[in-house]
Each structure stands twice: as structure tokens, then as C-alpha cells.
Scaffold this active site. Structure first.
Site, PDB file in Angstrom:
ATOM      1  N   CYS A 199       8.702  10.828  15.504  1.00 40.42           N
ATOM      2  CA  CYS A 199       7.380  11.106  14.940  1.00 40.42           C
ATOM      3  C   CYS A 199       6.362  11.461  16.026  1.00 40.42           C
ATOM      4  O   CYS A 199       5.449  12.251  15.796  1.00 40.42           O
ATOM      5  CB  CYS A 199       6.873   9.903  14.161  1.00 40.42           C
ATOM      6  SG  CYS A 199       8.027   9.221  12.975  1.00 40.42           S
ATOM      7  N   ASP A 228       8.503   2.807  12.508  1.00 35.71           N
ATOM      8  CA  ASP A 228       8.938   2.107  11.308  1.00 35.71           C
ATOM      9  C   ASP A 228      10.429   2.293  11.082  1.00 35.71           C
ATOM     10  O   ASP A 228      11.108   1.402  10.564  1.00 35.71           O
ATOM     11  CB  ASP A 228       8.165   2.623  10.088  1.00 35.71           C
ATOM     12  CG  ASP A 228       6.736   2.107  10.055  1.00 35.71           C
ATOM     13  OD1 ASP A 228       6.320   1.460  11.029  1.00 35.71           O
ATOM     14  OD2 ASP A 228       6.041   2.360   9.063  1.00 35.71           O
ATOM     15  N   CYS A 248       3.357   8.835  13.407  1.00 39.32           N
ATOM     16  CA  CYS A 248       4.097   7.837  12.631  1.00 39.32           C
ATOM     17  C   CYS A 248       3.139   7.089  11.712  1.00 39.32           C
ATOM     18  O   CYS A 248       1.927   7.151  11.868  1.00 39.32           O
ATOM     19  CB  CYS A 248       4.841   6.888  13.575  1.00 39.32           C
ATOM     20  SG  CYS A 248       6.199   6.000  12.794  1.00 39.32           S
ATOM     21  N   ASP A 249       3.722   6.343  10.760  1.00 35.04           N
ATOM     22  CA  ASP A 249       2.957   5.843   9.618  1.00 35.04           C
ATOM     23  C   ASP A 249       1.637   5.159   9.961  1.00 35.04           C
ATOM     24  O   ASP A 249       0.589   5.485   9.405  1.00 35.04           O
ATOM     25  CB  ASP A 249       3.816   4.866   8.813  1.00 35.04           C
ATOM     26  CG  ASP A 249       4.950   5.561   8.082  1.00 35.04           C
ATOM     27  OD1 ASP A 249       5.132   6.770   8.295  1.00 35.04           O
ATOM     28  OD2 ASP A 249       5.652   4.898   7.313  1.00 35.04           O
ATOM     29  N   LYS A 250       1.655   4.164  10.851  1.00 33.92           N
ATOM     30  CA  LYS A 250       0.435   3.390  11.115  1.00 33.92           C
ATOM     31  C   LYS A 250      -0.458   4.068  12.132  1.00 33.92           C
ATOM     32  O   LYS A 250      -1.625   3.700  12.287  1.00 33.92           O
ATOM     33  CB  LYS A 250       0.775   1.976  11.591  1.00 33.92           C
ATOM     34  CG  LYS A 250       1.740   1.235  10.681  1.00 33.92           C
ATOM     35  CD  LYS A 250       1.346   1.299   9.228  1.00 33.92           C
ATOM     36  CE  LYS A 250       2.464   0.820   8.323  1.00 33.92           C
ATOM     37  NZ  LYS A 250       3.708   1.601   8.396  1.00 33.92           N
ATOM     38  N   CYS A 277       8.878  11.610   8.846  1.00 35.29           N
ATOM     39  CA  CYS A 277       9.742  11.753   7.674  1.00 35.29           C
ATOM     40  C   CYS A 277       9.205  12.849   6.759  1.00 35.29           C
ATOM     41  O   CYS A 277       7.993  12.938   6.532  1.00 35.29           O
ATOM     42  CB  CYS A 277       9.841  10.436   6.925  1.00 35.29           C
ATOM     43  SG  CYS A 277      10.589   9.109   7.898  1.00 35.29           S
ATOM     44  N   GLU A 300       7.407  -3.969   5.610  1.00 34.18           N
ATOM     45  CA  GLU A 300       7.911  -3.056   4.591  1.00 34.18           C
ATOM     46  C   GLU A 300       9.309  -3.495   4.177  1.00 34.18           C
ATOM     47  O   GLU A 300      10.086  -3.982   5.000  1.00 34.18           O
ATOM     48  CB  GLU A 300       7.969  -1.621   5.118  1.00 34.18           C
ATOM     49  CG  GLU A 300       6.615  -1.003   5.316  1.00 34.18           C
ATOM     50  CD  GLU A 300       6.684   0.441   5.788  1.00 34.18           C
ATOM     51  OE1 GLU A 300       5.633   1.076   5.835  1.00 34.18           O
ATOM     52  OE2 GLU A 300       7.798   0.914   6.108  1.00 34.18           O
ATOM     53  N   SER A 337       7.753   0.951   2.192  1.00 36.37           N
ATOM     54  CA  SER A 337       7.699   2.266   2.823  1.00 36.37           C
ATOM     55  C   SER A 337       7.241   3.283   1.791  1.00 36.37           C
ATOM     56  O   SER A 337       7.464   3.111   0.584  1.00 36.37           O
ATOM     57  CB  SER A 337       9.091   2.634   3.338  1.00 36.37           C
ATOM     58  OG  SER A 337       9.180   4.013   3.609  1.00 36.37           O
TER      59      SER A 337
END
Length: 568
Positions: free
Chosen positions: A54, A86, A127-129, A199, A449, A475
Site C-alpha cells: 500500500c 492491515d 493503507c487503511d488507517k 486493496c 478487525e 475490514s
């Protein structure tokens, strides 16, 4: 009439004056020339590193932003902050660090920008966070800022179909169920993640990239552009140049962009695309940085009135690259605006209104994104539930479900590991409601998650034959009858702490209800007898986080809210 007085640069506190001679010497040692003093200093932050695909594309993009900042007449200064993958931290105790990293990112950016008095900020995230963390820092600092998403990876190809990391997660369950061989899973694992980037479905990273563009913090057209496309470098240069221009133009600043109207617009974009349930956690946190109380209740109102119009994974068929090919976030926003589901007078990064930005934009393509008159669901793909099990709310993704209503007996687990072991052994039955508690922001701590468990359930073919509820998170890739973010959490004395095996639980995504079939008297008696779960000593960052973190329905934030930049 005299000309208006030019506003001093924030960086002048570092560069001007006799007593700043040592400061200027330090800056010269970094390559700053005498001719540069008096120009704006623009921080460029990313999480470039090798711990996750990511973030690995962010270095070249941040470097391209340097060219844009310099072309805009400002001084670019690169620095980095942390990221937690993640994908690598999932399904073990390392996932406790994921949500914690959101706060670390926001805090570290604040520390660097305030300490060095930068005049503007370009923030990259992948990435996610990292996405909400960077946005939270921008709103907290309220300096001229441009957000840039690093982009999603392209899908892999296996046995004539597109595959993603979610396919592999669910493949583990298929192996345990006997419907896939380990050799096939190994082939899938080699094929599912062929490029750098986040993702590729409408999971958390792409959802929050869409949020950034909708809020006006990001450049139009940037959210769905894949990480592997060379156009990202040009986008990064434009972002750098725009950040430099924002200094001289005086804005719009992040708190001009993040308003109640724009937050409602962002909620509508999430609902319309079946986006990540994590948006229900991150949007209140971003609002908190602007001094706006925007709770899960506010999110729920917008989700309930917004139709699902985008057919995106995990609930649908298409990926971020498919949305990019038909017009990106703009076609979703255009459809919503034309149908009266957006506030067109919200401000965009250009200084124009959202309505003006979308005036010439194409509408839905009809397949990846439908018109509102052909919506997949009349209400959003993500729903907030309430009831005696979730007085503060809970979240479920209903996009793609055959039925959003489920009732069954509880099978209670005190942590994720216990649930994973039972699911791995297939020691559960169709019709049950799996309960995972003590995984909230404070109780986890860190609100893990549950993709490892939920994907296993789905891969075993049980995705809608059982339900799962938790005070932890999911997630953005999670699908099935999965309810998370239940508040109050078990560690705060929430009703989920009082559940016992066999209690009948009802999930109704249509009526937006989550309840246990127990009367108030029984719940009160159980509460009287309840003994909190004993936890191990934490130490370090998790100990500090557990003491500071607030409830999920308010964003799981760790400080009291917006403050103005100190000028002294």
C-alpha cells in the site's frame, strides 16, 4: 487606498530575525539557499516504506510532489511517518496496533508541522488507517493542505477471473471446508496481488480515498486512479503546486472544507458505493478535529436516506480500476447531486462549490454505477443498527446480502482467538450468532478487525447461514451477516458483556435493529452480577491508548478536539 497588508508566513517564526541566525544555518545545512528564505515551506509527508504494498508507491509520488511545490514557488520538505499493514497484522495481536496507528500518524504529523512551522502540507497515504490519520492531521493543523491517495493495486488473474487478497482470505475457509485444495490456494496467493497499491475493492482504503475527494481535501479524479498508473506522478505534481498556491490564496483551509454539509456528502458517497463500515468510525474522528460533533447517529441518518448505486466489491462485482475507467468518484457524486442527495454548495479544494465542480461531469455508466432510478437498494449499502444490544449503535454492510434479517442463539467468545479456533475447527452450527467481545477500542485495546474470522466463515460457505456480532471492527473487505462496532463495548459495560450462550439475538438490517430477546429486568440482574474480564498488563503505547481512547460511536478519538494553531 493602500494595498492590504500581506499576511506573514507561519515559517517566518523560524526564518526571520537576528535570533534566528542558528535556525537559518540549520536550514542551509539541508540545502536551503539564502534566496529561499521568505518563500513558503511546504511539508510533504508519506509513509513510504517496505512493510506493505500500500505504501511502497508513495516515495516516487511524494518526490513528484516536490517538483510541483518548487514550480509553485515554495520550498518542499519531505518527511515520513509510520504505517501498519492491515494485511500483515490481521488475525493476531498485531492488529491491535492498526487503529492505534491512526492516532500515531495524526500526532506525528502535527508534531513535525508545528515544530517546524511549515506553511502548508501535502499528505500522501496508502493503507487503511494512514488515510484518516493524514486527514485528521490536516484538519487539526488547519494549514493549507492537499491530500493524495497512493492508489489501489490492480487485480490479479486466476482461472479466467479477477482475484484480490479477499479471494485468498476466503480461500483459507474453502480449504478447511474441503472445496479448495492447498495447492489451489497457493496458486491463488501467488496471483491475487500483482502490483503495488492498496486493496482494489471498495474496502477501507478506497472508501476513505473517496471520502477525501468528496470532502474536498483531495484533487478531483484522484481517488480511483490505480497506483501503477504513471498518471499518478502528474497528479502528485499538481497537488504540490496546488498546496503552494493555497498559501498565497489563503485557502480554502481544511476546516473550510470539512463542514457538516461536506461530512454528510461523504457519508452519502460511502452509502452509495457500499463502502467500508470503518467510515462510520473515521468520519466522526475527522469531524472531531474540526470541532464538529458528528456521531454515528449523524452517519446513520445519511446512510438511511441514500440509495446504493455502485456495484462494487465486496458486496458487488466491480473494483476501483473499473470505476476509474468509467469516470471515477465524479460519476457517483454527479448521480447523487442530480437526485438531491448531496449538498452542492459545499466547498471544493479549487475554491469553487462541489456543484460547480460537477457541472460538466458525465453521469453514471449504468453498469458499474447505476442511476438513482435503478438503485441496487433504496437505502445505503452500509446500515447503522440500534437496540438493547447496541444503545450507541453498530454497523453492518448489507450490500450484496440475500437477506438483511437474521435471528438465532448466541455462541459467545471472549476474544478473537477463541472464535477463530472454533471456526477453524468448524465447531459451530448454521443458525447461530457468533459473538466476539472484549475487542473494542478500550477493551481490545485497539479494536481489532475480524477479517480472519469473517473470511473463514464466508470461505466455508457459511457467510449467510450464521451471523457474527462484535464490539471490534471489520475490514472493508468483510461481507456476510457481520455486525461490528457495537457500542458501548464490553469493557465499558455495554450489553454485549452480559450475553450468554443460547440467548436469542435478532439482527434486522431493514428495520435497523440489533437486540437480544431479554427483558430489562433480566439485563439489570445480569449487570448487577457481572464481573469485568481481567486483562493482562499492557505497558507501552497500548496502555496509553486504552486510558485515552473514547467510544467508537464518536470516532474512538484520543483528545478533546479542535484547537487553533498557536501563533507564539
Amino acid at each position: 487606498m493602500s494595498a492590504p497588508e500581506e499576511k506573514k508566513l507561519r515559517s517566518s517564526i523560524v526564518t526571520e530575525g537576528l535570533d534566528r541566525a542558528p535556525h537559518r544555518a540549520f536550514l542551509r545545512a539541508t540545502g536551503v539557499g539564502d534566496e529561499d528564505f521568505g518563500k513558503p515551506f511546504v511539508g510533504i509527508v508519506s509513509q513510504h516504506g517496505e512493510n506493505t504494498p500500500c505504501s511502497m508507491s508513495l516515495g516516487p509520488q511524494a518526490d513528484a510532489a516536490r517538483l510541483g511545490v518548487a514550480a509553485g514557488g515554495a520550498i518542499p520538505v519531505q518527511f515520513t511517518t509510520v504505517s501498519v499493514s492491515d494485511g500483515v497484522s490481521m488475525n493476531h495481536k498485531g492488529m491491535r496496533m492498526s487503529l492505534v496507528s491512526r492516532e500515531l500518524i495524526a500526532d506525528s504529523i502535527e508534531a513535525v508541522v508545528r515544530a517546524h512551522a511549515y506553511d502548508a502540507l501535502v499528505g500522501f497515504a496508502g493503507c487503511d488507517k494512514t488515510l484518516p490519520g493524514v486527514m485528521m492531521a490536516m484538519v487539526r493543523l488547519n494549514c493549507p493542505s492537499v491530500f493524495v491517495y497512493g492508489g489501489a493495486m490492480l487485480p490479479g488473474r486466476w482461472r479466467d477471473k479477477d482475484v484480490t487478497i479477499l479471494t485468498t482470505y476466503e480461500g483459507v475457509g474453502s480449504v478447511l471446508a474441503g472445496t479448495m485444495t492447498e495447492q489451489e490456494l497457493d496458486e491463488l496467493g501467488h496471483a491475487c496481488a500483482p502490483t503495488l497499491g492498496s486493496c482494489p475493492g471498495q474496502f477501507t482504503a478506497n472508501t476513505m480515498a473517496m471520502v477525501a475527494e468528496t470532502l474536498g481535501l483531495a484533487m478531483p479524479g484522484s481517488a480511483m486512479l490505480p497506483a501503477a498508473y504513471a498518471e499518478r506522478l502528474a497528479m502528485a505534481r499538481r497537488a504540490g503546486r496546488r498546496a503552494a498556491a493555497l498559501v498565497s490564496e489563503g485557502g480554502p483551509l481544511p476546516r473550510d472544507l470539512v463542514t457538516r454539509k461536506s461530512l454528510e456528502n461523504a457519508c452519502a458517497a460511502v452509502a452509495a458505493t457500499g463502502g467500508s463500515t470503518n467510515a462510520g468510525l473515521h468520519l466522526p474522528a475527522i469531524a472531531h478535529e474540526a470541532g464538529i460533533r458528528f456521531s454515528l447517529d449523524d452517519v446513520a441518518e445519511v446512510f438511511a436516506r441514500t440509495p446504493l448505486i455502485a456495484d462494487l466489491q465486496p458486496g458487488g462485482r466491480f473494483l476501483a480500476v473499473d470505476l476509474h475507467r468509467v469516470g471515477g468518484v465524479g460519476i457517483v457524486l454527479k448521480a447523487l447531486l442530480d437526485a438531491g442527495h448531496l449538498h452542492g454548495d459545499a466547498l471544493a479544494l479549487s475554491g469553487r462549490t462541489l456543484g460547480e465542480e460537477l457541472a460538466g461531469h458525465a453521469g453514471p455508466d449504468g453498469e458499474v454505477v447505476r442511476g438513482v432510478d435503478r438503485a441496487l437498494l433504496a437505502t445505503g449499502g452500509v446500515v447503522v443498527l440500534k437496540g438493547n444490544l447496541a444503545p450507541d449503535g453498530a454497523l453492518i454492510k448489507v450490500a450484496g446480502l440475500k437477506s438483511a434479517v437474521f435471528e438465532g442463539p448466541a455462541r459467545v467468545f471472549e476474544c478473537e482467538e477463541d472464535a477463530f479456533a472454533a471456526v477453524s475447527a468448524r465447531a459451530y452450527a448454521a443458525g447461530e450468532v457468533l459473538v466476539i467481545r472484549n475487542e473494542g477500542p478500550r477493551g481490545g485495546p485497539g479494536m481489532r478487525e475480524m477479517l480472519g474470522v469473517t473470511a473463514l466463515v464466508y470461505g466455508q460457505g457459511m457467510g449467510e447461514k450464521v451471523a457474527l456480532i462484535t464490539d471490534g471492527r471489520f475490514s472493508g473487505a468483510t461481507r456476510g451477516l457481520m455486525v461490528g462496532y457495537i457500542g458501548p463495548e464490553a469493557a465499558a459495560g455495554g450489553p454485549i458483556a452480559l450475553l450468554r450462550d443460547g440467548d436469542r439475538i435478532r439482527i434486522d438490517g431493514e428495520a435497523r435493529v440489533l437486540e437480544v430477546k431479554l427483558d430489562d429486568g433480566e439485563l439489570a440482574a445480569r449487570r448487577q452480577a457481572h464481573e469485568p474480564l481481567a486483562r493482562e498488563r499492557l505497558g507501552g503505547v497500548l496502555e496509553k491508548y486504552a486510558k485515552l481512547v473514547g467510544p467508537a460511536h464518536l470516532g474512538a478519538v484520543t483528545h478533546s478536539g479542535a484547537v487553533e494553531w498557536p501563533q507564539g
